[in-house]
Design a protein around this motif. Structure first.
Motif, short mmCIF file in Angstrom:
data_model
loop_
_atom_site.label_atom_id
_atom_site.label_comp_id
_atom_site.label_asym_id
_atom_site.label_seq_id
_atom_site.Cartn_x
_atom_site.Cartn_y
_atom_site.Cartn_z
N UNK A 23 0.84 -1.62 -0.05
CA UNK A 23 0.14 -0.26 -0.09
C UNK A 23 0.76 1.20 0.19
N UNK A 24 1.60 1.31 0.92
CA UNK A 24 3.07 2.45 0.65
C UNK A 24 3.26 2.76 -0.42
N UNK A 25 3.66 1.70 -0.95
CA UNK A 25 4.88 2.05 -2.42
C UNK A 25 2.82 1.93 -3.56
N UNK A 26 1.98 1.93 -3.65
CA UNK A 26 0.88 1.96 -4.37
C UNK A 26 1.09 3.44 -4.82
N UNK A 27 1.03 4.42 -2.95
CA UNK A 27 0.45 5.61 -3.29
C UNK A 27 1.69 6.76 -2.98
N UNK A 28 2.47 5.44 -3.39
CA UNK A 28 3.94 7.08 -3.19
C UNK A 28 5.03 6.58 -2.66
N UNK A 29 4.58 6.66 -1.53
CA UNK A 29 5.10 7.11 -0.64
C UNK A 29 6.83 6.32 0.15
N UNK A 30 6.75 5.04 -0.74
CA UNK A 30 7.73 4.30 -0.53
C UNK A 30 8.37 4.43 -2.05
N UNK A 31 9.34 4.43 -2.36
CA UNK A 31 10.40 4.00 -4.07
C UNK A 31 11.24 3.37 -3.81
N UNK A 32 10.72 1.93 -3.89
CA UNK A 32 11.87 0.95 -2.66
C UNK A 32 12.62 0.25 -4.87
N UNK A 33 14.28 0.48 -4.02
CA UNK A 33 14.55 -0.66 -5.71
C UNK A 33 16.09 -1.47 -4.82
N UNK A 34 15.25 -2.52 -5.13
CA UNK A 34 16.45 -3.97 -4.77
C UNK A 34 17.49 -3.66 -5.94
N UNK A 35 18.60 -3.69 -5.74
CA UNK A 35 19.66 -4.81 -6.76
C UNK A 35 20.91 -5.61 -6.43
N UNK A 36 20.80 -6.73 -7.04
CA UNK A 36 21.08 -7.70 -6.80
C UNK A 36 22.55 -7.79 -6.96
N UNK A 37 23.48 -7.58 -5.56
CA UNK A 37 25.38 -7.65 -5.69
C UNK A 37 25.95 -7.80 -6.87
N UNK A 38 25.61 -9.21 -7.13
CA UNK A 38 26.30 -9.92 -8.49
C UNK A 38 25.94 -9.51 -9.57
N UNK A 39 24.91 -8.47 -10.02
CA UNK A 39 25.61 -7.37 -11.27
C UNK A 39 26.24 -7.08 -11.01
N UNK A 40 27.09 -6.11 -10.08
CA UNK A 40 28.68 -5.15 -10.25
C UNK A 40 29.43 -6.20 -9.59
N UNK A 41 29.37 -8.20 -10.06
CA UNK A 41 30.47 -8.45 -10.01
C UNK A 41 31.01 -9.02 -11.70
#
Ligand code: JDK
Length: 233
Positions: A23-41
């Motif tokens: 809900x928090x994300x749908x309302x634009x209160x939290x903009x969550x970005x998850x990054x896979x560390x392996x993409x930097x290896x």
């Protein structure tokens, strides 16, 4: 609030899509970005760990993938009009996370969670970003997890519910802000009798002063029994 997470297990953060955080994300209160560390290896096996220098058990996370991942997030952040990010590394050696810390962190514009695994992250990563900006090591309690993911999810959930408009009923947060470091009182709903167990009469009395007094007394009683340390005596 923008939240970036760096992890070798992005799937853990699928849990944040559910219910409250969804809900928090749908309302634009939290903009969550998850990054896979392996993409930097960049080696063939996308290696993120190596043996501890000086010897010892287990493996330690290499600094280079962390440097690339966090530099990328910070460069992105600088191209947007926001305050300086705070980088949080969950760690058994960090300051203990409390409701007071959750309230502080809920005022931030941009949090970056760096989730270690194995025996932790090469110390130079903390030193690099502490020199360039704001870094906190944070523990969610005195027990050892297998990595920072579960600790980050707990913190993101505790922070997210404090953002204005996240909790469905704002009264539930107003009440918490009045709460004076005591444990919560017991709660009841209908029916008034279940398996021979009655809801306390005072709660059915309609006498709100008496109800408030009873709840306060229950809180104090419970705190004295379970968490006397919170009463400071
Ligand atoms: C982040 C890795 C696992 C960390 C002990 C190793 C030499 C001894 C395993 N509140 C809380 N609990 N646990 C965490 C947490 C654990 C983490 C990571 C957070 C990253 N682990 C781990 C430390 C040890 N230590 C190095 C000395 C063992 C947060």
């Amino acid at each position: 609030m923008r939240i970036d997470v760096v992890t070798i297990f992005p799937g853990y953060f699928d849990a944040l899509e559910l219910s409250l955080m969804g809900k928090a994300r749908d309302r634009g209160l939290i903009d969550l970005h998850v990054h896979d560390l392996r993409e930097s290896a960049h080696d063939k096996h996308r290696t993120v760990d190596d043996t501890p220098t000086g010897g010892g058990a287990g493996m330690v996370m290499k600094p280079e993938p962390w440097g690339q991942a966090i530099d990328g997030i910070l460069a992105d952040a600088q191209s947007a009009p926001a305050a300086e990010p705070l980088i949080i590394f969950p760690s058994p050696a960090g300051d203990v996370f409390t409701q007071a810390m959750a309230r502080e962190l809920a005022t931030e514009d941009h949090l970056v969670f760096g989730c270690g695994r194995y025996e932790g992250i090469d110390q130079r990563v903390f030193d690099e970003y502490a020199e360039r900006g704001r870094v906190r090591l944070v523990s969610i309690g005195d027990y050892v997890l297998n990595g920072g993911e579960v600790a980050s999810i707990a913190m993101i959930e505790a922070i997210g519910r404090l953002l204005p408009g996240v909790v469905g009923n704002p009264d539930s947060l107003v009440e918490e802000s009045h709460e004076s470091g005591l444990l919560e009182y017991p709660s009841y709903t209908k029916p008034a009798e279940w398996r021979g167990r009655r809801v306390p009469d005072v709660l059915l009395s309609g006498n709100h002063a008496a109800i408030d007094a009873w709840r306060h007394e229950q809180s104090v009683e419970r705190t004295r029994h379970v968490r006397p340390d919170l009463l400071g005596d």
